[in-house]
Every structure is written in structure tokens, then in C-alpha cells.
Design an enzyme around this catalytic site. Sequence first.
Site, mmCIF file in Angstrom:
data_model
loop_
_atom_site.group_PDB
_atom_site.id
_atom_site.type_symbol
_atom_site.label_atom_id
_atom_site.label_comp_id
_atom_site.label_asym_id
_atom_site.label_seq_id
_atom_site.Cartn_x
_atom_site.Cartn_y
_atom_site.Cartn_z
ATOM 1 N N ASP A 294 0.825 -1.218 0.000
ATOM 2 C CA ASP A 294 0.000 0.000 0.000
ATOM 3 C C ASP A 294 0.861 1.271 0.000
ATOM 4 O OD1 ASP A 294 -2.292 -1.683 0.301
ATOM 5 O OD2 ASP A 294 -1.981 -1.706 2.462
ATOM 6 N N ASP B 182 -1.669 7.696 3.368
ATOM 7 C CA ASP B 182 -1.808 8.609 2.229
ATOM 8 C C ASP B 182 -1.070 9.902 2.571
ATOM 9 O OD1 ASP B 182 -3.026 9.728 -0.257
ATOM 10 O OD2 ASP B 182 -4.025 11.033 1.186
ATOM 11 N N GLY C 247 -11.124 -8.180 8.854
ATOM 12 C CA GLY C 247 -12.459 -8.749 8.846
ATOM 13 C C GLY C 247 -13.505 -7.999 9.637
ATOM 14 N N ILE D 261 -11.312 2.691 6.331
ATOM 15 C CA ILE D 261 -9.894 2.438 6.101
ATOM 16 C C ILE D 261 -9.540 2.911 4.698
ATOM 17 C CG2 ILE D 261 -9.968 0.440 7.647
ATOM 18 C CD1 ILE D 261 -9.502 -1.325 5.166
ATOM 19 N N SER E 85 -13.469 -0.180 2.141
ATOM 20 C CA SER E 85 -12.982 -1.518 1.841
ATOM 21 C C SER E 85 -14.101 -2.506 2.107
ATOM 22 C CB SER E 85 -11.786 -1.851 2.726
ATOM 23 O OG SER E 85 -11.435 -3.216 2.602
ATOM 24 N N TRP F 138 -17.676 -3.958 2.625
ATOM 25 C CA TRP F 138 -18.778 -3.202 3.244
ATOM 26 C C TRP F 138 -19.377 -2.159 2.288
ATOM 27 C CZ3 TRP F 138 -15.201 -5.421 6.457
ATOM 28 C CH2 TRP F 138 -15.732 -6.138 7.534
ATOM 29 N N GLU G 231 -11.633 -1.756 -2.764
ATOM 30 C CA GLU G 231 -10.964 -1.031 -1.689
ATOM 31 C C GLU G 231 -9.806 -0.219 -2.270
ATOM 32 O OE1 GLU G 231 -9.722 -4.074 1.008
ATOM 33 O OE2 GLU G 231 -8.173 -4.857 -0.322
#
Length: 329
Positions: free
Chosen positions: A41, A99, A117, A154, A171, A173, A208
Site C-alpha cells: 500500500d 496517504d 475482517g 480504512i 474496503s 462493506w 478497496e
Amino acid sequence: MKRLRLAAILAAALLAFLPSTAQAADYPDPLPLTGQQIIHDPTVHRLDNGLYVAYSTGGVIGARLSKDLRHWDDAGNAFDQPPSWWYEYNSTGDPWAPDLSYRDGRYWLYYAVSSWGTNHSAIGVATSPTGMPGTWTDHGKVFTSETTDAWNAIDPAVIPANGRLWMAFGSYWTGIRMVELDATTGKAIPGATVHHLATRPDAPYAVEGAYVVKHGQYYYLFASYDACCAGVNSTYKIRVGRSTSVTGPYTDSTGTPLLNGGGDLFLASHGRYIGPGGESVFRDQGEDWIAYHYYDGDDNGTPKLGMNPLGWTRDGWPTLEQPSPTARP
């Protein structure tokens, strides 16, 4: 006749196979790197001191530094210790998906804390005068989600638009969302509308790692689809759509809304470069670049840093470009 029919069937099968093979071969390889390449990431930025920094998931927001974008050295972590409030979201104080941006004379580092999770999650923010590891001051929570929410706080990505400040996040959901931030505090405006930008038609809504960038009259939403974090078995890929409004609606080149499962395929597995995703875009010396991680099929699926120049077609769609063979200054 049987032989002719068999030959026709084999020819048709070969023709059906060739387009996908050619498409995979068309992806340019990332910029060749040396040094510390292991990353997940990534967010990359050229600092005022002339160094490039890459922050990432892992450690207390892991840091790497480079003088030329090609050779990277381990530079420790953004923070010496996790801020105490991180432990509300996981037992190890483990941050995810930073970020990095610059505005108002400061560097701003957004990040997420959560557990695998669950959407009991939070996005935090820190600032620094230099952007270097070890210089960050944490300012706490920006935006949170709970198990009763239909989103997951997130994977933050901040973008200014029309004099206001926005943050994409999400992400699974139900996918990618966006809220407006207070430009002074860098935190979500209380009661701000939670806009919906992208999702999949079926659970678990595997979208995501969004990143939004402005080019011309459009805002472009890049997002990582499918599954990360499984080494050579990862199925991550990057898709993209665009909108004339930062809050959407975003559509792909066929006009399919990203809220209806649309999204042009921008980068997928090819050769040793498996499951590319976790992307971010940065601008350097007048050139757009996209940074991402991939799982190296020649190194047991180790996650590594990938970077390519970002080009644009005449009709305004992003393209992945071949890096120049010459070293950068």
C-alpha cells in the site's frame, strides 16, 4: 471431415486465447528498482529536501527513502511508537494504507487502524514540517466506522476540489465512500454526508484502496478490486472510472456506473507481477506516476513496490506507460 472439424475447433480455441494473452503482455513492467523494495500500500512523494519518501502498511507506518526514485533504503517508521488510541482498533497498534500529501505549508499523513475482517475502524491524521520519518505529530481520529455502519473507515485518500477538501475511503462493506474534511483541522466535518462512489453487485463487495486524481475536467477514481494479501494467490487488480464531480457519479469508458459494478481494467497480473493494487498517484517534475504493490512470482509472492509513468489518451483516459530506461536526476 472429422479432422477438419477438429482443426476448426482448435483454431477457434487458439483465437479465443490470443486476445487475453496479448492484453496481459501489453502491460509494461514497472520501473526497475534496487535496495529495499518490500512494501504494501505505498504512498510516494518528493519532499522539499529533494528526497523521495514512500510510506506504507507495516511497522509504525514503514518508511523508505530514495535520491533517484530507483534505489530505496529502509528509513524506519513514520512514528517511533504507536499513538495510544490505535490500540482501540487492534491489539498491536498496527496501521494500514497511509496517504501522504502537502498543503498549507505542511505534510499531511492519513492512515487507518483496524483489524482484519471488521469495520470497527478509524482513519487518523498526522502532520510534519518536512515529511521525513520521525518528524510526525499525530492529531487523532479523522473519521470512524462501527459494525452498525454500511462502510469501513480504512484506506484514506485525500483530494482538494473546488476550494474544499475531500477524503475517499472504504474496503468491502459496500465499497468506496467519500466525506468532506475541514481544511483547517484535516478531519471530517461533523455530520458530513457520506457519498457512495463505487461498489460491486454482490457481497462481499470486494472494492478497496481508492485513490482520486484530477486531470483536465475529470476526477478519476482508481480502486483495487478482488483479494489482496495472499502472495501468488492474490487476485488484486486496478480499475478506474471518471466523473466531472469529485463526489461522482463515476462511470467507465462504456458508461457503466462504478456503483453498478463498472470500472475499466487498468492493471492486472502479468508475468511475475501478480495482484497489483494498493495504488496511489503522485506528480514529479511535471510527470504523473502511479505507485502500487505487486506480489513477486519470482520471489515467493513477496510484496514489492511497483511504479510506472501515468499517461493520458486523447479522450482523457489514463494509461500505464513504460518507464524510461535512463536514470532520473
